[in-house]
Design a protein around this motif. Structure first.
Motif, PDB file in Angstrom:
ATOM      1  N   LYS A  60       5.991  -4.929   7.353  1.00 34.24           N
ATOM      2  CA  LYS A  60       5.109  -5.440   8.402  1.00 34.24           C
ATOM      3  C   LYS A  60       5.789  -6.547   9.180  1.00 34.24           C
ATOM      4  N   LYS A  75       9.797   3.416   3.973  1.00 33.36           N
ATOM      5  CA  LYS A  75       9.315   2.046   3.792  1.00 33.36           C
ATOM      6  C   LYS A  75       9.166   1.417   5.168  1.00 33.36           C
ATOM      7  N   ALA A 114      -2.216  -3.720   3.964  1.00 33.85           N
ATOM      8  CA  ALA A 114      -1.008  -4.265   3.323  1.00 33.85           C
ATOM      9  C   ALA A 114      -0.668  -5.653   3.854  1.00 33.85           C
ATOM     10  N   VAL A 152       0.879  -1.160   0.000  1.00 31.28           N
ATOM     11  CA  VAL A 152       0.000   0.000   0.000  1.00 31.28           C
ATOM     12  C   VAL A 152       0.919   1.214   0.000  1.00 31.28           C
ATOM     13  N   PHE A 153       0.678   2.153  -0.917  1.00 31.36           N
ATOM     14  CA  PHE A 153       1.585   3.295  -1.016  1.00 31.36           C
ATOM     15  C   PHE A 153       0.836   4.601  -1.196  1.00 31.36           C
ATOM     16  N   SER A 154       1.577   5.686  -0.968  1.00 35.51           N
ATOM     17  CA  SER A 154       1.038   7.027  -1.207  1.00 35.51           C
ATOM     18  C   SER A 154       2.181   7.945  -1.619  1.00 35.51           C
ATOM     19  N   LYS A 204       4.151  -4.541   3.086  1.00 35.78           N
ATOM     20  CA  LYS A 204       4.734  -3.272   3.537  1.00 35.78           C
ATOM     21  C   LYS A 204       3.949  -2.099   3.020  1.00 35.78           C
ATOM     22  N   ILE A 205       4.260  -0.940   3.585  1.00 33.52           N
ATOM     23  CA  ILE A 205       3.746   0.320   3.075  1.00 33.52           C
ATOM     24  C   ILE A 205       4.938   1.156   2.626  1.00 33.52           C
ATOM     25  N   MET A 258      -3.256   1.815   6.352  1.00 34.08           N
ATOM     26  CA  MET A 258      -2.337   1.331   5.313  1.00 34.08           C
ATOM     27  C   MET A 258      -1.729  -0.004   5.740  1.00 34.08           C
ATOM     28  N   LEU A 259      -1.279  -0.076   6.984  1.00 39.98           N
ATOM     29  CA  LEU A 259      -0.670  -1.309   7.498  1.00 39.98           C
ATOM     30  C   LEU A 259      -1.680  -2.452   7.570  1.00 39.98           C
TER      31      LEU A 259
END
Length: 168
Positions: free
Chosen positions: A168, A165, A105, A82-84, A108-109, A101-102
């Motif tokens: 998780k 980055k 995912a 999951v990114f932004s 990772k984010i 996000m976590l």
């Protein structure tokens, strides 16, 4: 990839699925999808018009119109990454967004924010690392924020961007 920021964000990554928060017109999702050969994508944005346009770029993909500050109607561990890009500085409660996000995912984010001598589309000077406030964005020390949340991160800081980055 066409977008230099994505090349840096996704270096050494091989996701099978990605989800973008604040995906807007989907230019970044399209670039990533083309690069990785049509991986599964998804996105969320507050703009209904932009999400309708996104459905034209990615027919059959469900894009969500939703406020990022509210819990997202997406199952746990739905996407590898999951990114932004340039989104968290506009959030009053970034902790809630990071937690979502976590949750979504699997792996990772990845977050990228612009700062220092860069200006955003509204002409505001952004200083993400400095913890200063601007009239269009709330800038903060992301290292301290992730430390407060008890999350280990790696950061790449240049003169105009910070890439975070969190595995998780």
């Amino acid at each position: 990839m066409k977008h230099e920021i994505l090349t840096r964000m996704f270096a050494n990554e091989t996701p099978q699925s990605i989800f973008e928060i604040g995906c807007g017109g989907t230019a970044l999702l399209k670039d990533i999808s083309d690069h990785y050969g049509g991986i599964r994508v998804g996105g969320i944005d507050i703009s209904k018009v932009r999400m309708e346009n996104a459905k034209n770029v990615f027919p059959g993909v469900e894009f969500l119109v939703h406020d990022l500050n509210d819990p997202w109607p997406i199952p746990h561990n739905s996407y590898d990454i999951v990114f932004s890009v340039g989104v968290l500085m506009y959030m009053f409660y970034p902790e809630a967004v990071i937690k979502e996000m976590l949750r979504v995912a699997k792996d990772k984010i990845i977050i990228a924010e612009y700062h220092n001598k860069n200006t955003d589309e509204y002409g505001a000077l952004l200083k993400v690392i400095m913890g200063e406030k601007t009239h269009t964005g709330i800038c903060r020390n992301y290292e301290a924020l992730f430390h407060k949340l008890g999350l280990p991160i790696t950061m790449e800081i240049t003169n105009d961007k910070t890439i975070i980055k969190c595995q998780k």
